[in-house]
Scaffold this active site. Structure first.
Site: not given
Length: 301
Positions: A60, A64-65, A140, A210, A268
């Protein structure tokens, strides 16, 4: 099947931890899953060859991804990469990356393909003769997918003693490995079971980060060998998990046991906690075959 954790902590990078990124080596493929800041440095630290990465899967568009992706793409260019690169991620990822490349005049010298995902149902997004990859729709705050990587069942293994006993020519070996019986010159049929052994058992890996607690993913990940499931919070902060649409360690373990997975890998983690062992302690009250991801850690299954 080998998994290298490049980063597995939530939110912002720190000097001692990195955001989400990992490398899955499966059936001669090297897949990069998510690409948070610092991914390139972590690849080098773990002595993983950049050139072997041909497929990148982005869950996504939270920073942070994927904030490390444009840097990695640019480095490939600086290294004179020629091999095609495929990026799988949510709709919008192509626009974001090409905008950055355009305004920095950094277009690649290799073919860069974007496979933008929009479906809210699980779908196959990559397949060849060895591996299949499908999405795991997650819940999410924005459109998010996990990914299920499945080895295909390989050829049967030749029983050399048996094929030599019947003096079977090597030209029939592939036919035998494909599961076929063999008819000898005298008309006698030799069953495939006598000439082969079962193929190596195929393995599967599910990446789920997430997401909030969501039992709808269970049919997709059921019986998989390894489940990586986010565990941003402990149960004492379950209200924060629900508000931010993340999971607790207890919830991750509940998904694992209901899906009958063989191994649960936690990651995570929120950096608010003093030790990631707290996540293990909480999850083990429900699911025993448990592993803790940590930056630089490698797992072989």
């Amino acid at each position: 099947m080998k998994l290298t954790i490049l980063g597995c902590y939530a939110a912002t990078p720190r000097t001692i931890t990195n955001p989400t990124s990992q490398v899955l080596e499966i059936r001669n493929h090297m897949f990069l899953i998510d690409c948070g800041e610092g991914t390139q440095v972590q690849l080098r630290k773990n002595k993983l060859k950049f050139s072997k990465i041909n497929h990148i899967f982005i869950s996504h568009l939270h920073g942070d991804h994927f904030y490390g992706l444009v840097g990695l793409i640019s480095t490939f260019m600086l290294l004179n990469r020629q091999t095609d690169l495929h990026v799988y991620g949510p709709k919008g990822i192509k626009e974001i990356i090409l905008l950055q490349l355009r305004y920095s005049n950094s277009f690649t010298g290799y073919n860069l393909y974007f496979h933008e995902l929009t479906s809210k149902e699980s779908e196959i997004i990559y397949e060849d003769e060895k591996v299949l990859v499908k999405t795991i729709p997650l819940k999410h705050r924005i459109f998010t997918n996990g990914f299920l990587f499945q080895e295909k069942i390989g050829d049967r293994k030749l029983n050399i003693d048996a094929v030599q006993k019947y003096k079977i020519d090597t030209c029939y070996y592939q036919k035998i490995k494909n599961g076929k019986d063999i008819t000898l010159d005298n008309g006698i049929v030799i069953s495939n079971e006598e000439l082969t052994f079962d193929p190596i058992q195929s393995k599967s890996y599910a990446f789920c980060s997430d997401t909030m607690y969501d039992e709808s993913i269970i049919p997709i990940i059921e019986n998989c060998d390894v489940l990586y499931h986010e565990t941003t919070f402990l149960e004492s902060e379950a209200d924060k998990a629900e508000k931010t649409m993340h999971s607790t360690a207890k919830q991750a373990a509940t998904i694992a046991i209901k899906a009958n997975v063989k191994h649960l890998l936690l990651g995570h983690y929120s950096t608010r906690y003093d030790s990631i062992d707290l996540f293990k302690q909480e999850a083990e009250t429900i699911f025993s075959n448990l592993l803790l991801a940590d930056d630089g850690k490698t797992f072989e299954f």
